[in-house]
Design a protein around this motif. Sequence first.
Motif, PDB file in Angstrom:
ATOM      1  N   SER A 146       0.834  -1.204   0.000  1.00 23.37           N
ATOM      2  CA  SER A 146       0.000   0.000   0.000  1.00 23.37           C
ATOM      3  C   SER A 146       0.871   1.257   0.000  1.00 23.37           C
ATOM      4  O   SER A 146       0.503   2.261  -0.625  1.00 23.37           O
ATOM      5  CB  SER A 146      -0.981   0.011   1.179  1.00 23.37           C
ATOM      6  OG  SER A 146      -0.308   0.164   2.399  1.00 23.37           O
ATOM      7  N   GLU A 147       2.038   1.204   0.653  1.00 25.81           N
ATOM      8  CA  GLU A 147       2.957   2.356   0.612  1.00 25.81           C
ATOM      9  C   GLU A 147       3.454   2.601  -0.809  1.00 25.81           C
ATOM     10  O   GLU A 147       3.535   3.747  -1.259  1.00 25.81           O
ATOM     11  CB  GLU A 147       4.134   2.131   1.563  1.00 25.81           C
ATOM     12  CG  GLU A 147       3.752   2.261   3.027  1.00 25.81           C
ATOM     13  CD  GLU A 147       4.898   1.904   3.972  1.00 25.81           C
ATOM     14  OE1 GLU A 147       6.057   1.787   3.515  1.00 25.81           O
ATOM     15  OE2 GLU A 147       4.618   1.748   5.170  1.00 25.81           O
ATOM     16  N   VAL A 148       3.775   1.533  -1.515  1.00 20.61           N
ATOM     17  CA  VAL A 148       4.219   1.646  -2.911  1.00 20.61           C
ATOM     18  C   VAL A 148       3.097   2.250  -3.760  1.00 20.61           C
ATOM     19  O   VAL A 148       3.319   3.189  -4.532  1.00 20.61           O
ATOM     20  CB  VAL A 148       4.639   0.266  -3.468  1.00 20.61           C
ATOM     21  CG1 VAL A 148       4.820   0.301  -4.981  1.00 20.61           C
ATOM     22  CG2 VAL A 148       5.915  -0.217  -2.787  1.00 20.61           C
ATOM     23  N   LEU A 149       1.899   1.723  -3.605  1.00 22.61           N
ATOM     24  CA  LEU A 149       0.760   2.213  -4.389  1.00 22.61           C
ATOM     25  C   LEU A 149       0.421   3.657  -4.016  1.00 22.61           C
ATOM     26  O   LEU A 149       0.085   4.470  -4.890  1.00 22.61           O
ATOM     27  CB  LEU A 149      -0.449   1.301  -4.192  1.00 22.61           C
ATOM     28  CG  LEU A 149      -0.264  -0.150  -4.670  1.00 22.61           C
ATOM     29  CD1 LEU A 149      -1.483  -0.983  -4.301  1.00 22.61           C
ATOM     30  CD2 LEU A 149       0.023  -0.216  -6.157  1.00 22.61           C
ATOM     31  N   ASN A 150       0.531   3.983  -2.734  1.00 20.66           N
ATOM     32  CA  ASN A 150       0.258   5.359  -2.301  1.00 20.66           C
ATOM     33  C   ASN A 150       1.275   6.343  -2.866  1.00 20.66           C
ATOM     34  O   ASN A 150       0.926   7.485  -3.195  1.00 20.66           O
ATOM     35  CB  ASN A 150       0.179   5.449  -0.779  1.00 20.66           C
ATOM     36  CG  ASN A 150      -1.182   5.047  -0.260  1.00 20.66           C
ATOM     37  OD1 ASN A 150      -2.197   5.238  -0.914  1.00 20.66           O
ATOM     38  ND2 ASN A 150      -1.210   4.471   0.930  1.00 20.66           N
ATOM     39  N   ASP A 151       2.525   5.914  -3.010  1.00 14.42           N
ATOM     40  CA  ASP A 151       3.515   6.778  -3.665  1.00 14.42           C
ATOM     41  C   ASP A 151       3.099   7.060  -5.103  1.00 14.42           C
ATOM     42  O   ASP A 151       3.253   8.188  -5.588  1.00 14.42           O
ATOM     43  CB  ASP A 151       4.900   6.118  -3.649  1.00 14.42           C
ATOM     44  CG  ASP A 151       5.560   6.148  -2.284  1.00 14.42           C
ATOM     45  OD1 ASP A 151       5.112   6.931  -1.403  1.00 14.42           O
ATOM     46  OD2 ASP A 151       6.525   5.383  -2.081  1.00 14.42           O
ATOM     47  N   GLN A 158       0.807  -5.897 -13.269  1.00 18.52           N
ATOM     48  CA  GLN A 158       0.344  -5.555 -14.616  1.00 18.52           C
ATOM     49  C   GLN A 158      -0.289  -4.170 -14.648  1.00 18.52           C
ATOM     50  O   GLN A 158      -0.097  -3.419 -15.607  1.00 18.52           O
ATOM     51  CB  GLN A 158      -0.645  -6.604 -15.123  1.00 18.52           C
ATOM     52  CG  GLN A 158       0.009  -7.908 -15.497  1.00 18.52           C
ATOM     53  CD  GLN A 158      -0.995  -8.997 -15.842  1.00 18.52           C
ATOM     54  OE1 GLN A 158      -2.166  -8.946 -15.472  1.00 18.52           O
ATOM     55  NE2 GLN A 158      -0.526 -10.013 -16.554  1.00 18.52           N
ATOM     56  N   MET A 159      -1.035  -3.821 -13.591  1.00 17.88           N
ATOM     57  CA  MET A 159      -1.639  -2.497 -13.519  1.00 17.88           C
ATOM     58  C   MET A 159      -0.541  -1.431 -13.506  1.00 17.88           C
ATOM     59  O   MET A 159      -0.600  -0.457 -14.258  1.00 17.88           O
ATOM     60  CB  MET A 159      -2.512  -2.360 -12.269  1.00 17.88           C
ATOM     61  CG  MET A 159      -3.083  -0.961 -12.087  1.00 17.88           C
ATOM     62  SD  MET A 159      -3.919  -0.721 -10.506  1.00 17.88           S
ATOM     63  CE  MET A 159      -2.565  -0.883  -9.345  1.00 17.88           C
ATOM     64  N   ILE A 160       0.467  -1.615 -12.662  1.00 19.93           N
ATOM     65  CA  ILE A 160       1.554  -0.649 -12.558  1.00 19.93           C
ATOM     66  C   ILE A 160       2.317  -0.550 -13.880  1.00 19.93           C
ATOM     67  O   ILE A 160       2.616   0.546 -14.371  1.00 19.93           O
ATOM     68  CB  ILE A 160       2.511  -1.024 -11.399  1.00 19.93           C
ATOM     69  CG1 ILE A 160       1.786  -0.874 -10.062  1.00 19.93           C
ATOM     70  CG2 ILE A 160       3.775  -0.168 -11.431  1.00 19.93           C
ATOM     71  CD1 ILE A 160       2.555  -1.425  -8.869  1.00 19.93           C
ATOM     72  N   THR A 161       2.614  -1.694 -14.483  1.00 20.35           N
ATOM     73  CA  THR A 161       3.333  -1.712 -15.752  1.00 20.35           C
ATOM     74  C   THR A 161       2.525  -1.016 -16.850  1.00 20.35           C
ATOM     75  O   THR A 161       3.078  -0.255 -17.657  1.00 20.35           O
ATOM     76  CB  THR A 161       3.668  -3.162 -16.159  1.00 20.35           C
ATOM     77  OG1 THR A 161       4.435  -3.757 -15.108  1.00 20.35           O
ATOM     78  CG2 THR A 161       4.453  -3.216 -17.456  1.00 20.35           C
TER      79      THR A 161
END
Length: 153
Positions: free
Chosen positions: A7-12, A127-130
């Motif tokens: 969640s920290e990665v996604l929040n960034d 996949q979403m991030i990519t």
Amino acid sequence: MANTALSEVLNDLIRINNDRIEGYEKAITEADDIDVDLKAIFSKMENDSRDNVRELTAAVQDLGEAPAEGTTVSGMIYRTWMDVRTAFSSKERQSILELCEFGEDAAQKAYNEALASDAEMSTTIRQMITGQQQSLRTSHDVIKKYLDLHKVL
């Protein structure tokens, strides 16, 4: 613990997309009225980041965590620099494009760091991030193309 790290990665990534939204809102405001081509491009990029934020927010909520709000400190510095730079520039179009490219470089860095993080992520999240990163890379390439064309003129 794994959910918190992810969640920290996604929040960034939410914050960097919020930076893009505010940056492109500012770029639209700073662009001259005759720069309708840039305003349309900037509007699309702003909307793309809004879509990214929605996707990322849903992923954070699915993890049972609170999604980030706001922007990054570096994003605030970037927008302040845009204010100062455009105020003193006689080549506003080129200055705005240079600042947008700077912002796009920052976004690519944030996505690279997210993908390289130690946080455990599902294939769906990766996949979403990519996919988002690829979309942002396309935006960077568009900005770079416009900047290169402007330098030739």
